[in-house]
Design a protein around this motif. Sequence first.
Motif, PDB file in Angstrom:
ATOM      1  N   ARG A  20       0.856  -1.192   0.000  1.00 43.84           N
ATOM      2  CA  ARG A  20       0.000   0.000   0.000  1.00 43.84           C
ATOM      3  C   ARG A  20       0.881   1.227   0.000  1.00 43.84           C
ATOM      4  NH1 ARG A  20       0.068   2.854   4.622  1.00 43.84           N
ATOM      5  NH2 ARG A  20       0.029   1.814   6.633  1.00 43.84           N
ATOM      6  N   VAL A  22       2.458   4.677   1.141  1.00 41.74           N
ATOM      7  CA  VAL A  22       2.855   5.191   2.447  1.00 41.74           C
ATOM      8  C   VAL A  22       2.001   6.413   2.780  1.00 41.74           C
ATOM      9  CG1 VAL A  22       4.679   6.757   1.631  1.00 41.74           C
ATOM     10  CG2 VAL A  22       4.881   5.675   3.892  1.00 41.74           C
ATOM     11  N   ASP A  26       2.735   7.032   8.725  1.00 41.29           N
ATOM     12  CA  ASP A  26       3.588   5.843   8.768  1.00 41.29           C
ATOM     13  C   ASP A  26       5.043   6.171   9.101  1.00 41.29           C
ATOM     14  OD1 ASP A  26       1.605   3.949   7.949  1.00 41.29           O
ATOM     15  OD2 ASP A  26       1.897   4.569   5.861  1.00 41.29           O
ATOM     16  N   ARG A  29       6.879   4.584  12.172  1.00 35.20           N
ATOM     17  CA  ARG A  29       6.950   3.132  12.065  1.00 35.20           C
ATOM     18  C   ARG A  29       7.988   2.717  11.010  1.00 35.20           C
ATOM     19  NH1 ARG A  29       1.744  -0.667  11.273  1.00 35.20           N
ATOM     20  NH2 ARG A  29       2.269  -1.696  13.206  1.00 35.20           N
ATOM     21  N   ILE A  68       4.371   0.306   1.805  1.00 36.56           N
ATOM     22  CA  ILE A  68       4.222  -0.447   3.042  1.00 36.56           C
ATOM     23  C   ILE A  68       3.855  -1.885   2.687  1.00 36.56           C
ATOM     24  CG2 ILE A  68       2.947  -0.632   5.225  1.00 36.56           C
ATOM     25  CD1 ILE A  68       4.774   1.871   4.981  1.00 36.56           C
ATOM     26  N   ILE A  70       2.194  -5.277   3.553  1.00 37.09           N
ATOM     27  CA  ILE A  70       1.098  -5.785   4.381  1.00 37.09           C
ATOM     28  C   ILE A  70       1.058  -7.308   4.233  1.00 37.09           C
ATOM     29  CG2 ILE A  70      -1.379  -5.725   4.846  1.00 37.09           C
ATOM     30  CD1 ILE A  70      -0.078  -2.977   5.184  1.00 37.09           C
ATOM     31  N   THR A  74      -1.546  -7.115   8.278  1.00 37.03           N
ATOM     32  CA  THR A  74      -0.726  -6.343   9.213  1.00 37.03           C
ATOM     33  C   THR A  74       0.465  -5.731   8.489  1.00 37.03           C
ATOM     34  OG1 THR A  74      -1.343  -7.825  11.015  1.00 37.03           O
ATOM     35  CG2 THR A  74       0.622  -6.492  11.344  1.00 37.03           C
ATOM     36  N   ALA A  75       0.745  -4.468   8.760  1.00 38.52           N
ATOM     37  CA  ALA A  75       1.925  -3.810   8.207  1.00 38.52           C
ATOM     38  C   ALA A  75       3.164  -4.430   8.847  1.00 38.52           C
ATOM     39  CB  ALA A  75       1.878  -2.314   8.477  1.00 38.52           C
ATOM     40  N   TYR A  78       8.668  -2.299   4.848  1.00 37.57           N
ATOM     41  CA  TYR A  78       8.581  -1.382   3.724  1.00 37.57           C
ATOM     42  C   TYR A  78       9.608  -1.748   2.663  1.00 37.57           C
ATOM     43  CZ  TYR A  78      12.826   1.190   5.114  1.00 37.57           C
ATOM     44  OH  TYR A  78      14.123   1.548   5.403  1.00 37.57           O
TER      45      TYR A  78
END
Length: 163
Positions: A20, A22, A26, A29, A68, A70, A74-75, A78
């Motif tokens: 996905r 950014v 974010d 993280r 990102i 996933i 859940t992320a 990257y």
Amino acid sequence: MNPPAAPLPVGPVAPRLRLRAVRASDYDRVYAWHVAAFKTHIEQIWNWNEDWQQRDFAALFAAVPPRIVIYEGTAVGYIQIQARANDLHLVNIALDEQVRGLGLGGRLIGMLQARAAANDQGVTLKVFKSNSRAEALYSRLGFLRCGQTAAHHRMQWLQSMIS
């Protein structure tokens, strides 16, 4: 030759794995993933200067917006790709320690290789000389060393190398 491919698109990569775009929210993280993945290697080479790392990371985050990763909703990390005239350059890939070894990095890089091949491009990257685990992955995926700096091995993948 076709024009440079766009950075990896958002959407599915493989079952249970997608990318996905950014978001500004974010940033912290993504920086934490960066620190977890690269701090040990950077400390060995240059020592870790937090102020410098923050500035350098912020500039790269703006210049090459990450995707990102996933996994199962859940992320978990990257990936940053820079499109160039003749290749796609893997700038960074960092995954949570809990998902390393599950093949996610290989799937992401495989998608990158397929995208590059479709556009008659190669894939390039730099890997810290101290990061033998990452270099082994890249080698398994068909990357060959093509140069070095004081801190890194330069590696490349060309579709013609496997044809």
